[in-house]
Write an enzyme that holds these catalytic residues in place. Structure first.
Site, PDB file in Angstrom:
ATOM      1  N   GLY A   1      -4.787  -8.904   3.307  1.00 42.03           N
ATOM      2  CA  GLY A   1      -4.561  -8.704   1.870  1.00 42.03           C
ATOM      3  C   GLY A   1      -5.517  -9.516   1.018  1.00 42.03           C
TER       4      GLY A   1
ATOM      5  N   GLU B   1      -0.036  -7.999 -10.313  1.00 45.85           N
ATOM      6  CA  GLU B   1      -0.077  -7.190  -9.092  1.00 45.85           C
ATOM      7  C   GLU B   1       0.428  -5.780  -9.359  1.00 45.85           C
ATOM      8  OE1 GLU B   1      -2.173  -7.924  -6.676  1.00 45.85           O
ATOM      9  OE2 GLU B   1      -1.071  -9.790  -6.313  1.00 45.85           O
TER      10      GLU B   1
ATOM     11  N   ASP C   1     -10.089  -5.527  -7.072  1.00 45.09           N
ATOM     12  CA  ASP C   1     -10.719  -6.243  -5.955  1.00 45.09           C
ATOM     13  C   ASP C   1     -12.244  -6.217  -6.076  1.00 45.09           C
ATOM     14  OD1 ASP C   1      -8.096  -6.306  -5.187  1.00 45.09           O
ATOM     15  OD2 ASP C   1      -8.311  -4.813  -3.596  1.00 45.09           O
TER      16      ASP C   1
HETATM   17  C1  GLA Z   1      -4.855  -3.624  -3.555  1.00 44.27           C
HETATM   18  C2  GLA Z   1      -5.729  -2.681  -4.357  1.00 44.27           C
HETATM   19  C3  GLA Z   1      -5.909  -3.200  -5.778  1.00 44.27           C
HETATM   20  C4  GLA Z   1      -4.578  -3.532  -6.431  1.00 44.27           C
HETATM   21  C5  GLA Z   1      -3.708  -4.393  -5.499  1.00 44.27           C
HETATM   22  C6  GLA Z   1      -2.326  -4.589  -6.034  1.00 44.27           C
HETATM   23  O1  GLA Z   1      -5.491  -4.849  -3.378  1.00 44.27           O
HETATM   24  O2  GLA Z   1      -6.988  -2.548  -3.746  1.00 44.27           O
HETATM   25  O3  GLA Z   1      -6.630  -2.262  -6.546  1.00 44.27           O
HETATM   26  O4  GLA Z   1      -3.915  -2.373  -6.828  1.00 44.27           O
HETATM   27  O5  GLA Z   1      -3.605  -3.810  -4.210  1.00 44.27           O
HETATM   28  O6  GLA Z   1      -2.354  -5.353  -7.201  1.00 44.27           O
END
Ligand code: GLA
Length: 413
Positions: free
Chosen positions: A148, A45, A196
């Site tokens: 999230g 993360e 993502d």
């Molecule tokens: C969000 C962002 C990702 C990543 C996560 C944390 O989901 O879109 O690119 O940085 O936070 O890991």
């Protein structure tokens, strides 16, 4: 606990409804239909903008985008979730920083300006030379928003697939993910990494995607949790999660500052030096906050490698321990947890989870936990009880099923 959107039946029914909505709105059938999933990140993360490796998997909740060409020269977008809104723009008017609704038909409400994700994709495709035709589009977002779980990446990636097909553009998965990220970075204005969009585009069913953001290499890692009697339980805390309010961008800037201080381009290069040298380098950062931010990133990158080893050897206990270590690092050093996320994690561990952690950016959103299948119901109940005792809104729970990335859907009905 909500059942996973189960298999073909629910999805196929949803697709038929989407086609019917398209016909009712636009008086003809769509010519393309694509879907792309949300994601859960198992571990890794806040490392995707630091050159680190990440280990997400795509989930069963998907966003659907149906489209057909039009002769009126504009792009018109509607959403099944916001039936009162119609957003329209001429393709030539789409510019970063501009209004998502240049023709001034109606401003989108809620969804954080949902239509701008689709407009951003059209703009980004134009930048790489794809000639996007005028289109009518309907979006059906079935990934929980603000949880999230990357509802926005799901929308972008489904839109990239549908629009590339309309434009007859032959673009491979990683490039489609990069276009989706570009839309989010430069058009929507969120400085996210690539995790993502890669998960939403390139993940395989029953696998986690090990993606190295340094050299863009990816590997499908079999995720045989349920075969071994385990499940990944996702708890949506219901506490608002948003990346646009500046905290995410501040974390990113802190990492860039720490890398500059250490004389590297990405903190990943510090993790690659091995534990002794990286510890010594980190302890040389005088600013306490920067040191803690960088420590999280470096330790998390190392944990991803250990988690991959644990998964490959079926060592579920070790994977769980790494997940909880990741949570503590995100809570204490990176400071992106929240009281709801911490409450959920502790309740899950007390209820027998092998590990639990916040997933995604944090600041609210969801927790992912690894549990023996037989404990899932009672653990979800324990989180609900702890939330009620603390006076928080009731959380939502579901078992995450590792699913396929973006795909073309069959159009019938
Ligand atoms: C969000 C962002 C990702 C990543 C996560 C944390 O989901 O879109 O690119 O940085 O936070 O890991």
């Amino acid at each position: 606990m909500s059942a996973p959107e189960s298999g073909l039946t629910a999805a196929a029914k949803g697709n038929i409804e989407l086609v019917e909505t398209f016909r009712a709105e636009f008086d003809r059938s769509p010519s393309v239909l694509w879907s792309a999933p949300g994601r859960v990140n198992l571990i890794g993360e806040h490392v995707d903008y630091n050159g680190g490796r990440v280990l997400p998997f795509a989930i069963q909740h998907r966003c659907y985008v149906a489209a057909a060409g039009t002769s009126d020269g504009t792009v018109t977008i509607r959403s099944r979730q916001f039936p009162d809104e119609t957003v329209r723009a001429a393709i030539a008017d789409l510019k970063p920083g501009g209004s998502a609704d240049p023709l001034g038909t109606r401003q989108p409400q809620g969804f954080g300006g949902w239509a701008s994700y689709v407009f951003g994709v059209i703009w980004a495709l134009g930048q790489v030379g794809v000639n996007v035709p005028p289109l009518d589009v309907i979006v059906d977002g079935r990934v929980p928003v603000g949880a999230g779980l990357s509802s926005s990446a799901a929308l972008e990636c489904a839109a990239v697939g549908a629009i590339c097909e309309m434009a007859e553009a032959d673009i491979d998965g990683p490039q489609r993910a990069a276009i989706a990220q570009w839309a989010e970075n430069d058009f929507v204005g969120v400085p996210c990494g690539l995790m993502d969009q890669m998960a939403s585009t390139c993940a395989h069913a029953d696998h986690a995607l090990l993606f190295d953001t340094y050299d863009q290499h990816s590997e499908q890692i079999p995720l045989a949790a349920s075969v071994a009697g385990y499940e990944f339980l996702v708890i949506d805390t219901g506490a608002a999660h948003g990346l646009v309010d500046g905290e995410y961008a501040r974390r990113r800037t802190a990492c860039e500052d720490a890398a500059r201080l250490l004389g590297v381009r990405f903190l990943r290069e510090i993790a690659d030096r091995g534990p002794d040298e990286s510890d010594a380098l980190l302890s040389g950062i005088g600013d306490t906050v920067l040191r803690r931010r960088a420590s999280h990133v470096v330790s998390e990158i190392i944990r991803v490698d250990s988690a991959v080893d644990a998964l490959k050897s079926g060592d579920w206990g070790r994977l769980g321990a790494l997940m909880y270590a990741s949570h503590r690092s995100l809570r204490d050093d990176f400071e992106v947890s929240s009281v709801q996320l911490d409450t959920a994690v502790e309740a899950l561990l007390s209820a027998g989870a092998l590990g639990a952690r916040l997933t995604g950016a944090g600041f609210g959103g969801s927790v992912v936990a690894l549990l023996e299948a037989s404990r899932v119901e009672s653990a979800a109940g324990a989180v609900t009880a702890s939330f009620a005792a603390a006076g928080f809104v009731a959380p939502a729970a579901c078992v995450a099923v590792a699913s396929q990335g973006a795909r073309r859907e069959i159009l019938d009905g």
